[in-house]
Design a protein around this motif. Structure first.
Motif, short mmCIF file in Angstrom:
data_model
loop_
_atom_site.label_atom_id
_atom_site.label_comp_id
_atom_site.label_asym_id
_atom_site.label_seq_id
_atom_site.Cartn_x
_atom_site.Cartn_y
_atom_site.Cartn_z
N VAL A 39 0.86 -1.19 0.00
CA VAL A 39 0.00 0.00 0.00
C VAL A 39 0.89 1.24 0.00
CG1 VAL A 39 -1.81 1.27 1.21
CG2 VAL A 39 -1.77 -1.24 1.28
N ARG A 40 0.58 2.16 -0.89
CA ARG A 40 1.36 3.39 -0.95
C ARG A 40 0.76 4.40 0.03
NH1 ARG A 40 0.75 8.04 -4.24
NH2 ARG A 40 2.69 9.17 -4.62
N VAL A 41 1.56 4.82 1.01
CA VAL A 41 1.09 5.76 2.03
C VAL A 41 2.13 6.84 2.24
CG1 VAL A 41 -0.32 4.05 3.25
CG2 VAL A 41 2.08 4.41 3.92
N ALA A 42 1.67 7.96 2.77
CA ALA A 42 2.58 9.03 3.18
C ALA A 42 3.07 8.73 4.59
CB ALA A 42 1.88 10.38 3.15
N VAL A 43 4.33 9.03 4.84
CA VAL A 43 4.95 8.74 6.13
C VAL A 43 5.53 10.02 6.70
CG1 VAL A 43 6.79 7.47 7.30
CG2 VAL A 43 5.43 6.35 5.53
N ALA A 44 5.30 10.24 8.00
CA ALA A 44 5.86 11.38 8.70
C ALA A 44 6.69 10.88 9.88
CB ALA A 44 4.76 12.30 9.20
N THR A 45 7.66 11.67 10.28
CA THR A 45 8.53 11.32 11.39
C THR A 45 8.13 12.12 12.63
OG1 THR A 45 10.36 10.86 9.88
CG2 THR A 45 10.91 11.22 12.20
N ALA A 46 7.96 11.41 13.75
CA ALA A 46 7.64 12.10 15.00
C ALA A 46 8.81 12.96 15.43
CB ALA A 46 7.31 11.08 16.09
N ILE A 346 3.89 -1.86 2.89
CA ILE A 346 3.68 -0.52 2.38
C ILE A 346 4.85 -0.08 1.51
CG2 ILE A 346 2.34 0.17 4.40
CD1 ILE A 346 4.84 1.84 5.23
N VAL A 347 4.55 0.95 0.72
CA VAL A 347 5.58 1.73 0.03
C VAL A 347 5.52 3.13 0.64
CG1 VAL A 347 6.36 2.69 -2.15
CG2 VAL A 347 5.41 0.38 -2.07
#
Length: 357
Positions: A39-46, A346-347
């Motif tokens: 699944v292609r998702v956006a990723v953020a860093t805490a 995920i991607v």
């Protein structure tokens, strides 16, 4: 017998062919990979940020100088000297009641005062010549004092027949008209000085140790998209026993576009900055079971996600404070969580053009 043999052979060949076909089909299916694609998702860093400690409240705007004008006596209105919405100065005459009786009494009181003063001055001259007894001079002095008091009384009655502006401001809608007979206490209009406004509000009493005069406050109203600056001006010295709330008052630094009576949302800066771990607000999924994020993990086959229950705090500029469940540096799915599940591959797109965080 030979016919039966041929029939049995035919059935054997038929079922053998079907069995072979099914075996080949199931063997092919068994060798196929049905694993869902990543699944292609956006990723953020805490990340860790320094946020101010704030306290939210709601209140009502009021004028520092604002009154509802009413008559102190009864009578017929003979003159209204201003119009609704007009600006007035302190002491300006607004309304006059019928004062013909008081005017006549005033003329009589002034005449009595002139006579009493003349008699007192004559008796004061005669007493120096020892032509009259001291008691007559005392009586003349008492008559003069009575005349002065009577005149002051009549002038006070006349003042009650006139409504004047106690300070400069804007007159509201005038609720009476010329010729109306009004009773004592009848509301006439409101007078508000719109140059200086303040806000009355309350907060739970448990916040008292953090409150002090001079704290900066941001104010927003439904009438405008802009924010207004205010300063905490006063903290009450007692808690309301019914609500257990503490009353406060803030002074607005500007008043353009605001009116008394407006509802206001306030955010008090307690000037106690704190370190918090934050994520984009879109990274948190809200449910009855608890607030959840999908943490990105890595194994030999690539990236996958697993859900974590987190404890959230305040939201500020699109980011939300996380008090537990996430550490600084953790990578969290920030967009596209509706397609995720435990162990999903995920991607990761840290800055995907199709997503906005």
């Amino acid at each position: 017998m030979r016919a039966y043999f041929y029939v049995a052979l035919l059935l054997l060949l038929l079922f053998g062919g079907i069995s072979g076909y099914l075996y080949n089909t199931f063997s092919t299916l068994a060798s196929m990979d049905f694993t869902p694609p990543p699944v292609r998702v956006a990723v953020a860093t805490a990340r860790e940020e320094t946020w101010p400690s704030t306290l939210a409240a709601v209140g009502s705007i009021r004028a520092t100088r604002g009154v509802n004008l009413a008559a102190e006596t009864s009578g017929e209105i003979i003159n209204i000297s201003v119009n609704s919405g007009e600006q007035v100065v302190a002491g300006q005459l607004l309304l006059t009641l019928n004062d013909s009786v008081e005017q006549a009494s005033l003329r009589r009181a002034r005449a009595n005062l002139v006579l009493a003063r003349q008699l007192f001055e004559r008796d004061a001259s005669l007493i120096r010549q020892q032509s009259i007894p001291q008691s007559q001079l005392d009586r003349s002095r008492a008559d003069l004092d009575v005349a002065i008091a009577s005149l002051a009384e009549i002038e006070a009655q006349l003042d009650n027949k006139r409504i004047v502006a106690p300070f400069a401001g804007s007159v509201g809608i005038i609720d009476v008209k010329r010729g109306d007979y009004i009773e004592n206490g009848t509301a006439i209009t409101t007078l508000q000085d719109l140059r200086e406004l303040e806000i009355d509000f309350s907060v739970p009493a448990r916040h008292f140790p953090s409150l002090r005069k001079g704290l900066p406050i941001t104010v927003r109203t439904a009438s405008s998209d802009r924010s207004y600056a205010a300063i905490l001006e006063a903290v009450d010295v007692a808690v309301d026993p019914g609500t257990r709330n503490l009353a406060l008052r803030a002074a607005l630094q500007e008043s353009d576009g605001l009116l008394p009576g407006m509802f206001a949302e306030l955010r008090i800066d307690l000037q106690q900055p704190r370190q918090v771990i934050t994520l984009p607000e879109t990274a948190v999924s809200y449910s009855l079971q608890g607030d959840t994020v999908f943490a990105v993990e890595e194994d030999a086959d690539g990236l996958l996600v697993n859900p974590r229950v987190v404890k959230t705090g305040v939201v500020r500029d699109g980011r939300i404070a996380i008090s537990s469940g996430v550490m600084v540096g953790d990578r969290i799915a920030s967009v596209g969580q509706n397609k995720l599940y435990r162990g999903a591959r995920i991607v990761a797109e840290d800055n995907p053009p199709a997503f906005t965080q």
